[in-house]
Write a protein that holds these residues in place. Structure first.
Motif, PDB file in Angstrom:
ATOM      1  N   PHE A 270       0.827  -1.202   0.000  1.00 60.73           N
ATOM      2  CA  PHE A 270       0.000   0.000   0.000  1.00 60.73           C
ATOM      3  C   PHE A 270       0.864   1.257   0.000  1.00 60.73           C
ATOM      4  N   PHE A 271       0.258   2.373  -0.444  1.00 61.92           N
ATOM      5  CA  PHE A 271       0.880   3.686  -0.308  1.00 61.92           C
ATOM      6  C   PHE A 271      -0.204   4.701   0.030  1.00 61.92           C
ATOM      7  N   THR A 272       0.196   5.794   0.653  1.00 63.52           N
ATOM      8  CA  THR A 272      -0.737   6.871   1.003  1.00 63.52           C
ATOM      9  C   THR A 272      -0.363   8.118   0.200  1.00 63.52           C
ATOM     10  N   ILE A 273      -1.369   8.968  -0.044  1.00 63.31           N
ATOM     11  CA  ILE A 273      -1.144  10.252  -0.716  1.00 63.31           C
ATOM     12  C   ILE A 273      -1.828  11.327   0.122  1.00 63.31           C
ATOM     13  N   ASP A 274      -1.037  12.216   0.687  1.00 65.19           N
ATOM     14  CA  ASP A 274      -1.543  13.260   1.582  1.00 65.19           C
ATOM     15  C   ASP A 274      -0.643  14.480   1.471  1.00 65.19           C
ATOM     16  N   PRO A 275      -1.051  15.620   2.042  1.00 65.57           N
ATOM     17  CA  PRO A 275      -0.134  16.761   2.133  1.00 65.57           C
ATOM     18  C   PRO A 275       1.142  16.352   2.869  1.00 65.57           C
TER      19      PRO A 275
ATOM     20  N   SER B  13       1.062  15.987   6.743  1.00 69.62           N
ATOM     21  CA  SER B  13      -0.025  15.225   7.381  1.00 69.62           C
ATOM     22  C   SER B  13       0.502  13.947   8.013  1.00 69.62           C
ATOM     23  N   THR B  14      -0.014  13.645   9.192  1.00 71.62           N
ATOM     24  CA  THR B  14       0.311  12.381   9.862  1.00 71.62           C
ATOM     25  C   THR B  14      -0.947  11.621  10.282  1.00 71.62           C
ATOM     26  N   ASP B  15      -2.134  12.242  10.120  1.00 72.08           N
ATOM     27  CA  ASP B  15      -3.383  11.524  10.397  1.00 72.08           C
ATOM     28  C   ASP B  15      -3.862  10.913   9.078  1.00 72.08           C
ATOM     29  N   LEU B  16      -3.343   9.734   8.762  1.00 74.22           N
ATOM     30  CA  LEU B  16      -3.521   9.130   7.444  1.00 74.22           C
ATOM     31  C   LEU B  16      -4.647   8.106   7.495  1.00 74.22           C
ATOM     32  N   ASP B  17      -5.805   8.481   6.943  1.00 71.62           N
ATOM     33  CA  ASP B  17      -6.990   7.623   6.962  1.00 71.62           C
ATOM     34  C   ASP B  17      -6.948   6.532   5.908  1.00 71.62           C
ATOM     35  N   GLN B  18      -6.360   6.828   4.733  1.00 75.82           N
ATOM     36  CA  GLN B  18      -6.510   5.938   3.574  1.00 75.82           C
ATOM     37  C   GLN B  18      -5.159   5.525   3.010  1.00 75.82           C
ATOM     38  N   ALA B  19      -5.100   4.278   2.556  1.00 79.17           N
ATOM     39  CA  ALA B  19      -3.946   3.780   1.805  1.00 79.17           C
ATOM     40  C   ALA B  19      -4.488   2.948   0.652  1.00 79.17           C
ATOM     41  N   MET B  20      -3.786   2.952  -0.459  1.00 78.48           N
ATOM     42  CA  MET B  20      -4.296   2.234  -1.634  1.00 78.48           C
ATOM     43  C   MET B  20      -3.232   1.375  -2.292  1.00 78.48           C
ATOM     44  N   HIS B  21      -3.698   0.369  -3.011  1.00 78.09           N
ATOM     45  CA  HIS B  21      -2.865  -0.416  -3.922  1.00 78.09           C
ATOM     46  C   HIS B  21      -3.708  -0.667  -5.167  1.00 78.09           C
ATOM     47  N   LEU B  22      -3.156  -0.349  -6.321  1.00 77.22           N
ATOM     48  CA  LEU B  22      -3.874  -0.447  -7.584  1.00 77.22           C
ATOM     49  C   LEU B  22      -3.200  -1.471  -8.481  1.00 77.22           C
ATOM     50  N   GLU B  23      -4.006  -2.255  -9.175  1.00 78.82           N
ATOM     51  CA  GLU B  23      -3.433  -3.254 -10.073  1.00 78.82           C
ATOM     52  C   GLU B  23      -4.372  -3.504 -11.244  1.00 78.82           C
ATOM     53  N   ARG B  24      -3.795  -4.069 -12.297  1.00 80.46           N
ATOM     54  CA  ARG B  24      -4.603  -4.455 -13.449  1.00 80.46           C
ATOM     55  C   ARG B  24      -5.274  -5.788 -13.158  1.00 80.46           C
TER      56      ARG B  24
ATOM     57  N   LEU C 256       3.373   9.273   0.313  1.00 85.33           N
ATOM     58  CA  LEU C 256       3.594  10.151  -0.831  1.00 85.33           C
ATOM     59  C   LEU C 256       2.795  11.436  -0.671  1.00 85.33           C
ATOM     60  N   ASP C 257       3.219  12.482  -1.374  1.00 81.66           N
ATOM     61  CA  ASP C 257       2.464  13.734  -1.387  1.00 81.66           C
ATOM     62  C   ASP C 257       2.043  14.048  -2.814  1.00 81.66           C
ATOM     63  N   TYR C 258       1.070  14.940  -2.960  1.00 80.98           N
ATOM     64  CA  TYR C 258       0.466  15.200  -4.265  1.00 80.98           C
ATOM     65  C   TYR C 258       1.476  15.708  -5.291  1.00 80.98           C
TER      66      TYR C 258
ATOM     67  N   TYR D  64      -3.287  31.702  -3.878  1.00 83.35           N
ATOM     68  CA  TYR D  64      -4.031  30.496  -4.172  1.00 83.35           C
ATOM     69  C   TYR D  64      -3.063  29.361  -4.494  1.00 83.35           C
ATOM     70  N   ARG D  65      -3.352  28.146  -3.982  1.00 78.51           N
ATOM     71  CA  ARG D  65      -2.639  26.955  -4.432  1.00 78.51           C
ATOM     72  C   ARG D  65      -3.638  26.109  -5.204  1.00 78.51           C
ATOM     73  N   ALA D  66      -3.460  26.098  -6.508  1.00 76.29           N
ATOM     74  CA  ALA D  66      -4.391  25.350  -7.347  1.00 76.29           C
ATOM     75  C   ALA D  66      -4.166  23.851  -7.171  1.00 76.29           C
ATOM     76  N   PRO D  67      -5.232  23.062  -7.095  1.00 76.15           N
ATOM     77  CA  PRO D  67      -5.072  21.607  -6.962  1.00 76.15           C
ATOM     78  C   PRO D  67      -4.448  21.020  -8.220  1.00 76.15           C
ATOM     79  N   LEU D  68      -3.701  19.949  -8.033  1.00 76.84           N
ATOM     80  CA  LEU D  68      -3.070  19.234  -9.134  1.00 76.84           C
ATOM     81  C   LEU D  68      -4.014  18.161  -9.672  1.00 76.84           C
ATOM     82  N   PRO D  69      -3.785  17.684 -10.903  1.00 81.64           N
ATOM     83  CA  PRO D  69      -4.584  16.549 -11.379  1.00 81.64           C
ATOM     84  C   PRO D  69      -4.534  15.358 -10.429  1.00 81.64           C
ATOM     85  N   ALA D  70      -3.379  15.135  -9.778  1.00 84.53           N
ATOM     86  CA  ALA D  70      -3.256  14.020  -8.835  1.00 84.53           C
ATOM     87  C   ALA D  70      -4.222  14.156  -7.669  1.00 84.53           C
ATOM     88  N   ASP D  71      -4.516  15.410  -7.242  1.00 85.43           N
ATOM     89  CA  ASP D  71      -5.517  15.623  -6.186  1.00 85.43           C
ATOM     90  C   ASP D  71      -6.860  15.049  -6.632  1.00 85.43           C
ATOM     91  N   ALA D  72      -7.237  15.364  -7.874  1.00 83.67           N
ATOM     92  CA  ALA D  72      -8.542  14.932  -8.379  1.00 83.67           C
ATOM     93  C   ALA D  72      -8.585  13.416  -8.580  1.00 83.67           C
TER      94      ALA D  72
END
Length: 479
Positions: A61-66, A69-80, A173-175, A231-239
């Protein structure tokens, strides 16, 4: 969705930070946790309830947060998976640490949500848990509600399951870092698939008539001893990351509705008057919105890096008013049941470290997928949750509004009497001389009061008449 996110960098000890401390005291927000709560949190951190958790620590798994951040609710693993995809999404299992009826549980029901300030936060749970033992930190084995969602080649859900599991994140990881890796083509497949799946899910969102608001974050920065607002515009990775969370919230809502018992996040369709006002706001901010073009299509065309587009995205959040939580039993769905912005049945279940309702949604889904009845403690608490969450949301909105007012007053306090270029983006129905003005530079939205009716949707020269950090008030008048 918060109307604005404010983040503060630098400015270690400024009058603004002192004012923010005063605001926390003025709003009578909880500071430290009671000793009994901290004692229970310490015991739970040492001995969580891991019964029924299967071992899934082999999944990387890996996490994506600012970055901070240390309060990490979600972690993901993606596969085909064949010509489709499999999403593994681990959500922190807060129920493994919070015993029903305990002092820790009662304090969570009192706080309801984590409250965010530009310079910090008031957490829902003690940081020993939310940023420690329950957080999905890299290299640590943690209990989780593990979702497995299969998608076809076009990103449509074709199968879903959720079970308790022990997971271990391999990387935090971060965005910005994720975006760089994906853009450079150096991301390995589990991470590279975030773009593939995210884009497919965005296409599915368009097809069902949904809309995501990529609202820019306002950042308070210190430059040469003075404060400024950017302003800090969100990145595509945020979406793309947000699409994984939305996918899970829709899957959870489907599981609950099939079981007959649950809690949904609902939002009615915005009334015509609200959309008409938004059209005037678009006109004021020079946003091209032809009459035959749907609102959702306009929003998707915006560039949050552009100041007028960023301001319009902020105003678009007014169409989200009326969102709430609705409990249903015996299969009797509420009206409306669908979340208008998601354009589908939806619930909150992916942020239990920061939002009370998510712990209950997870328990309902776990029980439903296992073919059993929800725990008695969940059924007892369920009827009161909508009112508790409404109060927590009201408190969070108050914090947000007061923080924005205070920050803007602090930035403008030395410019009283100055004249700015602005646009009138809102006028009160019963007081046409009172409304809201958007200032181009700095990027500020504030109250305006004139002697005559304000020209809604038009450019206007305005004079700053009040900027008092002590009262958190900024006021303009026509120049």
């Amino acid at each position: 969705m918060p109307r604005r996110q404010l983040h503060m960098t630098g400015a270690a000890d400024t009058p603004l930070r002192a004012a923010l401390r005063g605001l926390r005291a003025e709003l009578d927000l909880p500071a430290d946790f009671p000793p009994a709560v901290l004692a229970e949190a310490a015991e739970a951190a040492k001995s969580p309830d891991l019964s029924g958790h299967r071992d899934a620590t082999d999944l990387p798994f890996f996490t994506i947060d600012p970055p901070t951040s240390t309060d990490l609710d979600q972690a993901m693993h993606l596969e085909r998976r064949g010509d489709g995809y499999r999403v593994h999404y681990a959500i922190a299992d807060v129920a493994a640490f919070v015993r029903p009826g305990s002092a820790l549980d009662a304090e969570a029901h009192h706080r309801v949500t984590t409250l965010y300030f530009p310079d910090g936060k008031v957490p829902l749970h003690p940081t020993l848990l939310s940023e420690g033992a329950a957080s999905l930190l890299p290299g640590e084995t943690r209990p989780a509600a593990l979702w497995q969602i299969d998608l076809d080649s076009e990103g449509r859900q074709i199968a879903c399951e959720v079970r308790r599991a022990l997971v271990r994140s391999r990387a935090k990881l971060d965005y910005a870092g994720v975006q760089r890796q994906i853009d450079a083509g150096t991301a390995e497949e589990p991470l590279a698939l975030l773009k593939d799946i995210g884009l497919l899910r965005e296409e599915q969102e368009v097809a069902r008539g949904g809309i995501s608001l990529n609202v820019p974050e306002q950042e308070i920065v210190e430059r040469d001893g003075t404060l400024d607002l950017d302003y800090r515009a969100p990145l595509p990775a945020d979406a793309w990351n947000a699409q994984i969370s939305l996918l899970t919230g829709m899957a959870a809502a489907r599981i609950m509705t099939e079981s007959g018992t649950g809690i949904l996040r609902t939002l009615p369709v915005a009334p015509d008057g609200a959309v008409a006002r938004l059209r005037l706001c678009a006109q004021a901010l020079h946003i091209d919105w032809p009459h035959h073009v749907p609102y959702a299509e306009v929003v998707r065309s915006l560039d949050p890096h552009r100041g007028n587009h960023a301001a319009f995205l902020q105003e678009c959040t007014t169409l989200l008013r009326g969102a709430g939580y609705t409990v249903f039993e015996h299969g009797d769905l509420p009206t409306p049941a669908v979340h208008a912005a998601v354009a589908e049945l939806y619930t909150h279940c992916t942020a239990p470290l920061r939002r009370l309702v998510d712990r209950y949604a997870a328990e309902l889904c776990l029980a439903a997928f296992a073919g059993g009845e929800p725990p008695e403690w969940v059924l007892r608490a369920l009827p009161a949750l909508p009112k508790e969450m409404a109060e927590g949301t009201r408190r969070a909105n108050t914090v947000e509004r007061e923080c924005v007012d205070l920050v803007e007053a602090a930035l403008l306090k030395d410019q009283v009497g100055a004249v700015f270029d602005g646009y009138v983006i809102d006028v009160k129905d019963d007081e046409p001389a009172v409304g809201t003005v958007h200032i181009e530079d700095p990027a500020i939205v504030a109250r305006i009061e004139g002697g005559t009716a304000l020209p809604l949707g038009e450019r206007l020269r305005v004079r700053l008449t009040q900027a008092d950090p002590g009262s958190s008030k900024v006021l303009f008048a026509p120049a």
